[in-house]
Write a protein that holds these residues in place. Structure first.
Motif, mmCIF file in Angstrom:
data_model
loop_
_atom_site.group_PDB
_atom_site.id
_atom_site.type_symbol
_atom_site.label_atom_id
_atom_site.label_comp_id
_atom_site.label_asym_id
_atom_site.label_seq_id
_atom_site.Cartn_x
_atom_site.Cartn_y
_atom_site.Cartn_z
ATOM 1 N N THR A 101 0.826 -1.210 0.000
ATOM 2 C CA THR A 101 0.000 0.000 0.000
ATOM 3 C C THR A 101 0.859 1.259 0.000
ATOM 4 O O THR A 101 0.359 2.349 -0.224
ATOM 5 C CB THR A 101 -0.919 0.030 1.240
ATOM 6 O OG1 THR A 101 -0.120 -0.140 2.405
ATOM 7 C CG2 THR A 101 -1.979 -1.051 1.166
ATOM 8 N N THR A 102 2.145 1.120 0.255
ATOM 9 C CA THR A 102 3.044 2.267 0.353
ATOM 10 C C THR A 102 3.360 2.836 -1.029
ATOM 11 O O THR A 102 3.918 2.143 -1.873
ATOM 12 C CB THR A 102 4.364 1.843 1.041
ATOM 13 O OG1 THR A 102 4.051 1.204 2.271
ATOM 14 C CG2 THR A 102 5.268 3.023 1.288
ATOM 15 N N ASP A 103 2.988 4.116 -1.237
ATOM 16 C CA ASP A 103 3.315 4.735 -2.531
ATOM 17 C C ASP A 103 4.300 5.899 -2.373
ATOM 18 O O ASP A 103 4.412 6.759 -3.231
ATOM 19 C CB ASP A 103 2.044 5.177 -3.271
ATOM 20 C CG ASP A 103 1.286 6.272 -2.535
ATOM 21 O OD1 ASP A 103 1.708 6.639 -1.411
ATOM 22 O OD2 ASP A 103 0.291 6.757 -3.077
ATOM 23 N N ASP A 104 5.040 5.881 -1.280
ATOM 24 C CA ASP A 104 6.049 6.904 -1.007
ATOM 25 C C ASP A 104 7.197 6.773 -2.017
ATOM 26 O O ASP A 104 7.780 5.704 -2.159
ATOM 27 C CB ASP A 104 6.562 6.703 0.428
ATOM 28 C CG ASP A 104 7.642 7.696 0.803
ATOM 29 O OD1 ASP A 104 8.778 7.537 0.317
ATOM 30 O OD2 ASP A 104 7.347 8.619 1.572
ATOM 31 N N ILE A 108 9.775 3.630 -2.784
ATOM 32 C CA ILE A 108 9.815 2.979 -4.100
ATOM 33 C C ILE A 108 11.252 2.954 -4.629
ATOM 34 O O ILE A 108 11.763 1.906 -5.047
ATOM 35 C CB ILE A 108 8.872 3.695 -5.094
ATOM 36 C CG1 ILE A 108 7.408 3.526 -4.637
ATOM 37 C CG2 ILE A 108 9.077 3.171 -6.517
ATOM 38 C CD1 ILE A 108 6.426 4.427 -5.376
ATOM 39 N N GLN A 109 11.927 4.105 -4.552
ATOM 40 C CA GLN A 109 13.322 4.200 -5.022
ATOM 41 C C GLN A 109 14.215 3.257 -4.220
ATOM 42 O O GLN A 109 15.064 2.562 -4.782
ATOM 43 C CB GLN A 109 13.818 5.634 -4.881
ATOM 44 C CG GLN A 109 15.206 5.849 -5.457
ATOM 45 C CD GLN A 109 15.266 5.642 -6.952
ATOM 46 O OE1 GLN A 109 14.461 6.202 -7.681
ATOM 47 N NE2 GLN A 109 16.205 4.840 -7.417
ATOM 48 N N ARG A 110 13.998 3.207 -2.905
ATOM 49 C CA ARG A 110 14.805 2.331 -2.049
ATOM 50 C C ARG A 110 14.650 0.872 -2.457
ATOM 51 O O ARG A 110 15.619 0.110 -2.520
ATOM 52 C CB ARG A 110 14.390 2.536 -0.591
ATOM 53 C CG ARG A 110 15.223 1.743 0.374
ATOM 54 C CD ARG A 110 15.073 2.280 1.790
ATOM 55 N NE ARG A 110 15.809 1.414 2.686
ATOM 56 C CZ ARG A 110 15.291 0.783 3.723
ATOM 57 N NH1 ARG A 110 14.017 0.923 4.015
ATOM 58 N NH2 ARG A 110 16.030 0.030 4.495
ATOM 59 N N CYS A 111 13.419 0.465 -2.744
ATOM 60 C CA CYS A 111 13.181 -0.926 -3.147
ATOM 61 C C CYS A 111 13.893 -1.255 -4.460
ATOM 62 O O CYS A 111 14.511 -2.314 -4.582
ATOM 63 C CB CYS A 111 11.682 -1.199 -3.262
ATOM 64 S SG CYS A 111 10.878 -1.345 -1.660
ATOM 65 N N VAL A 118 9.960 -5.478 -9.601
ATOM 66 C CA VAL A 118 8.721 -4.762 -9.908
ATOM 67 C C VAL A 118 8.182 -4.194 -8.603
ATOM 68 O O VAL A 118 8.287 -4.842 -7.558
ATOM 69 C CB VAL A 118 7.656 -5.714 -10.526
ATOM 70 C CG1 VAL A 118 6.373 -4.969 -10.849
ATOM 71 C CG2 VAL A 118 8.196 -6.413 -11.762
ATOM 72 N N TYR A 119 7.610 -2.984 -8.658
ATOM 73 C CA TYR A 119 6.978 -2.375 -7.483
ATOM 74 C C TYR A 119 5.555 -2.021 -7.858
ATOM 75 O O TYR A 119 5.330 -1.260 -8.797
ATOM 76 C CB TYR A 119 7.737 -1.110 -7.068
ATOM 77 C CG TYR A 119 7.311 -0.545 -5.730
ATOM 78 C CD1 TYR A 119 8.129 -0.676 -4.616
ATOM 79 C CD2 TYR A 119 6.095 0.124 -5.574
ATOM 80 C CE1 TYR A 119 7.754 -0.161 -3.382
ATOM 81 C CE2 TYR A 119 5.715 0.641 -4.343
ATOM 82 C CZ TYR A 119 6.547 0.502 -3.256
ATOM 83 O OH TYR A 119 6.175 1.008 -2.040
ATOM 84 N N ILE A 120 4.591 -2.605 -7.159
ATOM 85 C CA ILE A 120 3.183 -2.353 -7.440
ATOM 86 C C ILE A 120 2.530 -1.821 -6.179
ATOM 87 O O ILE A 120 2.647 -2.428 -5.103
ATOM 88 C CB ILE A 120 2.457 -3.648 -7.885
ATOM 89 C CG1 ILE A 120 3.080 -4.186 -9.175
ATOM 90 C CG2 ILE A 120 0.953 -3.398 -8.062
ATOM 91 C CD1 ILE A 120 2.571 -5.558 -9.578
#
Length: 152
Positions: A101-104, A108-111, A118-120
């Motif tokens: 649920t995190t859209d920070d 996202i960049q850290r992941c 993939v980041y969803i």
């Protein structure tokens, strides 16, 4: 996860503590025609133990694909991602789909910096979430997962 290009079945490892989200994810992956075994974990500790130590886990029995929530009760998903991608063995090449649920933008960049494939972001609306997971299922039906015996 195409059976013709990869004779060994790919296990899907879902690390998701919300049972409702887990059921919705599995149901919509099945609706997309994905029949691969899904192994569900509700915490990071047991998931990491499976990934690295279980006889049927990807470290010993590969290949796998990880669906990873970032908000878990015992550790952060980013810690799990760092452990997977920072390992020396075959688990390092396991594709990781962050599903959270995190859209920070920083998160996202850290992941991605840690090696997420993939980041969803999970939509809040039920039908949008179901649609996103069905699209993920279609994506899973065509991606190639590395053979864990390559490059050892």
């Amino acid at each position: 996860m195409n059976a013709s290009s990869n004779p060994q079945s790919v296990n899907i490892v879902m690390i998701e503590d919300d049972e409702g989200h887990a059921r919705l994810i599995e149901k919509n992956i099945r609706r997309a025609g994905i029949s691969n075994h899904i192994r569900h974990f509700t915490d990071g500790t047991s998931a990491l133990d499976y990934l690295f130590n279980a006889d049927d886990g990807p470290q010993r029995n590969g290949p796998a694909l990880v669906l990873l929530d970032l908000n878990l009760p015992d550790m952060s998903g980013t810690d799990i991602l760092a452990r997977i991608k920072g390992s020396d063995g075959p688990v390092r090449r396991t594709p990781v789909v962050v599903l959270t649920t995190t859209d920070d933008k920083v998160e996202i960049q850290r992941c991605y910096d840690l090696g997420a494939n993939v980041y969803i972001t999970k939509p809040v609306n039920y039908e949008s979430f179901a649609q996103a997971i069905r699209q993920l299922g279609l994506f899973l039906s065509v991606i190639q997962v590395p053979d864990l015996d390559d490059g050892r």
